[in-house]
Design an enzyme around this catalytic site. Structure first.
Site, PDB file in Angstrom:
ATOM      1  N   HIS A  92       1.001  -1.282   0.199  1.00 38.03           N
ATOM      2  CA  HIS A  92      -0.040  -0.525   0.080  1.00 38.03           C
ATOM      3  C   HIS A  92       0.998   0.937   0.106  1.00 38.03           C
ATOM      4  CE1 HIS A  92      -3.102   2.286   1.927  1.00 38.03           C
ATOM      5  NE2 HIS A  92      -3.171   2.490   0.769  1.00 38.03           N
ATOM      6  N   GLU A 119       0.808   0.018  -4.554  1.00 37.14           N
ATOM      7  CA  GLU A 119      -0.278   0.679  -5.242  1.00 37.14           C
ATOM      8  C   GLU A 119      -0.214   1.894  -4.723  1.00 37.14           C
ATOM      9  OE1 GLU A 119      -3.710   2.923  -3.736  1.00 37.14           O
ATOM     10  OE2 GLU A 119      -2.219   2.247  -2.505  1.00 37.14           O
ATOM     11  N   HIS A 126      -0.665  11.353  -2.297  1.00 35.42           N
ATOM     12  CA  HIS A 126      -2.040  10.883  -1.276  1.00 35.42           C
ATOM     13  C   HIS A 126      -3.994  12.240  -1.171  1.00 35.42           C
ATOM     14  CE1 HIS A 126      -5.428  10.274   1.313  1.00 35.42           C
ATOM     15  NE2 HIS A 126      -5.453   8.404   0.279  1.00 35.42           N
ATOM     16  N   GLU A 154      -3.765   3.884  -8.632  1.00 32.73           N
ATOM     17  CA  GLU A 154      -5.415   4.918  -8.164  1.00 32.73           C
ATOM     18  C   GLU A 154      -4.873   7.093  -8.873  1.00 32.73           C
ATOM     19  OE1 GLU A 154      -7.367   6.503  -4.213  1.00 32.73           O
ATOM     20  OE2 GLU A 154      -6.503   5.116  -4.215  1.00 32.73           O
ATOM     21  N   ASP A 192      -1.125   6.203  -5.222  1.00 36.27           N
ATOM     22  CA  ASP A 192      -2.027   7.609  -5.643  1.00 36.27           C
ATOM     23  C   ASP A 192      -1.615   8.769  -7.170  1.00 36.27           C
ATOM     24  OD1 ASP A 192      -3.997   7.066  -4.087  1.00 36.27           O
ATOM     25  OD2 ASP A 192      -2.213   7.311  -2.877  1.00 36.27           O
TER      26      ASP A 192
END
Length: 246
Positions: free
Chosen positions: A10, A37, A52, A112, A39
């Protein structure tokens, strides 16, 4: 419908490094993670950066919004010292730098799309086009590509229009009523949900619809095993020290 890795780090390195930095990616790799993952949102100059929060202050020192600053300015800001002195000097990385690192190290990416309020369509389109361009050779060769995901329906729609060759996942906190029809209309290949809101029956229903099912953020081996037994295809974790990459 899930040809991707099962377990993702993450935001790069979970709780072991400052999130969404190159240091986080190095940390994840040190623990054997070749799937991550992270952002992506837009800086003031429209360039995608990996971060993020739309505001400075939590992980990036300063005040104001991310899109008050250019990508170059953000790259010089302090994004690591909050985590610990060993990480001082980490800046907000450009999306291109993160992709370059991941490609060089053979790390698969769940990207993302994280638009600042009011920039949903623009962010979806820019991130999708950039990803398409970075992976032009892989698209032509039919290789495994990154997966785009977002909570923003507008961003997903824009990404689909900008780069239809890239698969997309729909992020939700809780799988809503009418999810099957909405997923079909969005043209997504997977649903991504908070594991705390999932039930075995709902997991089975998603799989019966032919969709991939991904969960965030799973931090104990026991819960990971339980979810996989329910039919969950993959998940991301902050505890890359407790849950093995394979």
């Amino acid at each position: 419908m899930w040809p991707y890795p099962r377990i993702l780090a993450h935001r790069g390195g979970g709780t072991l490094a400052p999130e969404n930095t190159l240091a986080a990616l190095r940390c994840g790799l040190a623990y054997g993670y070749r799937a991550v993952e992270f952002d992506v949102m837009l800086a003031r100059d429209g360039l995608p950066v990996v971060v993020h929060d739309p505001q400075l202050g939590r992980t990036v020192a300063g005040t104001g919004n991310i899109n008050d600053y250019t990508a170059a300015q953000l790259g010089k800001m302090e994004a690591g010292a909050w985590f610990g002195p060993d990480f001082a000097g980490e800046g907000v990385p450009a999306f291109e730098a993160v992709v370059d690192y991941c490609k060089a190290q053979g790390i698969w990416m769940n990207i993302e799309i994280k638009p600042a309020p009011g920039f949903e369509e623009q962010t979806g389109a820019v991130v999708a086009r950039a990803t398409r361009d970075y992976f032009a050779a892989e698209i032509a060769a039919g290789a495994l590509l990154p997966l785009l995901s977002s909570f923003s329906i507008e961003a997903l729609q824009a990404a689909r229009q900008a780069a239809p060759a890239l698969a997309r996942g729909w992020l939700v906190e809780e799988i809503p009523a009418g999810w099957a029809q909405q997923a079909k209309e969005l043209g997504v290949v997977a649903l991504h949900c908070n594991h705390k809101q999932l039930t075995p029956a709902l997991a089975q229903a998603v799989k019966q619809e032919g969709l991939g099912l991904f969960c965030y953020t799973v931090n104990t081996p026991e819960r990971a095993s339980e979810l996989l037994a329910w039919g969950v295809d993959g998940f991301c974790t902050d505890r890359i020290d407790l849950i093995a990459a394979q």
